[in-house]
Scaffold this motif. Structure first.
Motif, PDB file in Angstrom:
ATOM      1  N   ASP A 183       4.390   9.708  16.313  1.00  0.00           N
ATOM      2  CA  ASP A 183       4.285   8.401  15.649  1.00  0.00           C
ATOM      3  C   ASP A 183       5.239   8.317  14.458  1.00  0.00           C
ATOM      4  OD1 ASP A 183       2.372   7.575  17.453  1.00  0.00           O
ATOM      5  OD2 ASP A 183       0.678   7.808  16.066  1.00  0.00           O
ATOM      6  N   PHE A 184       5.324   9.383  13.669  1.00  0.00           N
ATOM      7  CA  PHE A 184       6.264   9.394  12.541  1.00  0.00           C
ATOM      8  C   PHE A 184       7.700   9.271  13.034  1.00  0.00           C
ATOM      9  CE2 PHE A 184       2.850  11.322   9.890  1.00  0.00           C
ATOM     10  CZ  PHE A 184       2.950  10.481   8.790  1.00  0.00           C
ATOM     11  N   TYR A 244      -4.438  11.155   5.512  1.00  0.00           N
ATOM     12  CA  TYR A 244      -3.960  12.480   5.899  1.00  0.00           C
ATOM     13  C   TYR A 244      -4.560  13.569   5.018  1.00  0.00           C
ATOM     14  CZ  TYR A 244      -0.740  10.458   9.224  1.00  0.00           C
ATOM     15  OH  TYR A 244      -0.209   9.800  10.292  1.00  0.00           O
ATOM     16  N   ARG A 245      -4.853  13.266   3.769  1.00  0.00           N
ATOM     17  CA  ARG A 245      -5.500  14.251   2.897  1.00  0.00           C
ATOM     18  C   ARG A 245      -6.892  14.607   3.430  1.00  0.00           C
ATOM     19  NH1 ARG A 245      -2.492  14.737  -1.881  1.00  0.00           N
ATOM     20  NH2 ARG A 245      -1.046  13.013  -2.156  1.00  0.00           N
ATOM     21  N   TYR A 246      -7.618  13.616   3.896  1.00  0.00           N
ATOM     22  CA  TYR A 246      -8.928  13.881   4.493  1.00  0.00           C
ATOM     23  C   TYR A 246      -8.777  14.579   5.852  1.00  0.00           C
ATOM     24  CZ  TYR A 246     -11.275  11.190   0.894  1.00  0.00           C
ATOM     25  OH  TYR A 246     -11.762  10.746  -0.309  1.00  0.00           O
ATOM     26  N   ASN A 277       3.803   5.212  12.209  1.00  0.00           N
ATOM     27  CA  ASN A 277       2.652   5.770  11.500  1.00  0.00           C
ATOM     28  C   ASN A 277       1.740   4.644  11.032  1.00  0.00           C
ATOM     29  OD1 ASN A 277       0.951   7.529   9.948  1.00  0.00           O
ATOM     30  ND2 ASN A 277       2.063   6.832   8.146  1.00  0.00           N
ATOM     31  N   ARG A 278       0.437   4.813  11.251  1.00  0.00           N
ATOM     32  CA  ARG A 278      -0.531   3.777  10.886  1.00  0.00           C
ATOM     33  C   ARG A 278      -1.492   4.230   9.792  1.00  0.00           C
ATOM     34  NH1 ARG A 278      -3.819   3.096  15.529  1.00  0.00           N
ATOM     35  NH2 ARG A 278      -3.116   5.161  16.047  1.00  0.00           N
ATOM     36  N   HIS A 279      -1.273   5.418   9.234  1.00  0.00           N
ATOM     37  CA  HIS A 279      -2.237   5.967   8.280  1.00  0.00           C
ATOM     38  C   HIS A 279      -1.598   6.175   6.910  1.00  0.00           C
ATOM     39  CE1 HIS A 279      -4.876   6.635  11.680  1.00  0.00           C
ATOM     40  NE2 HIS A 279      -3.926   7.342  12.274  1.00  0.00           N
TER      41      HIS A 279
END
Length: 138
Positions: A102-103, A115-117, A108-110
Motif C-alpha cells: 500500500d505504501f 501504526y503505533r498501536y 496508505n490509509r492509516h
C-alpha cells in the motif's frame, strides 16, 4: 541431543523473526509521517529489505517448530493456544506485506498513530507465547 539443537535454532529464528515484526511497523510509523521524497524512498527501501529478510526467518522458525512438534510428540492444551497465536502472527506478517505494498502504491490509509498501536500486537503476542511455553497453564 537433536531435540536440544532443534529447540535452540527454533528459538534463534523465532527471536530473529520477532525483531522484524517489532521493527517493520516502526518503519511504517515513519512512512506515515514522511512526505514523498528521498526520506520516503529510503524508508520504503528499508521496509522492503527488512520484509524480504524476515520472511525466510519466519519460515525457518515455523519449520523448526513443526519438527519439534511432530518429531518429539510435544502436545497439550497450551500448544493449541500457542499454535493459534502463531497462526495470528503469520497473518500479521502477511498483513505487513500488504501494508508495505500500500505504501509503495501510495495507497496508505492509516495514520502514524494507528501504526503505533499496530506495532504493539507482536509484543503482546510474544508475551502470551512465552507464558504458554514456559508455564504451560493447561
Amino acid at each position: 541431543m537433536a531435540y536440544l539443537y532443534l529447540k535452540a535454532f527454533h528459538i534463534i529464528f523465532v527471536t530473529s523473526w520477532f525483531a522484524g515484526l517489532f521493527y517493520l511497523p516502526r518503519i511504517f510509523v515513519n512512512l506515515a509521517m514522511a512526505a514523498p521524497g528521498a526520506e520516503y524512498d529510503r524508508l520504503l527501501l528499508m521496509a522492503r529489505k527488512l520484509y524480504r529478510f524476515m520472511t525466510p526467518l519466519a519460515v525457518l522458525a515455523l519449520a523448526l517448530g513443526m519438527a519439534l512438534w511432530q518429531g518429539f510428540g510435544i502436545g497439550g492444551g497450551w500448544l493449541h493456544a500457542k499454535l493459534t497465536l502463531v497462526a495470528l502472527l503469520i497473518a500479521y506478517h502477511l498483513y505487513c506485506g500488504k501494508l508495505y505494498r500500500d505504501f509503495v502504491a501510495g495507497a496508505n490509509r492509516h495514520s502514524h498513530v494507528w501504526y503505533r498501536y499496530f506495532n504493539e500486537i507482536p509484543v503482546l503476542a510474544l508475551c502470551a507465547v512465552v507464558i504458554l511455553v514456559v508455564v504451560k497453564p493447561f
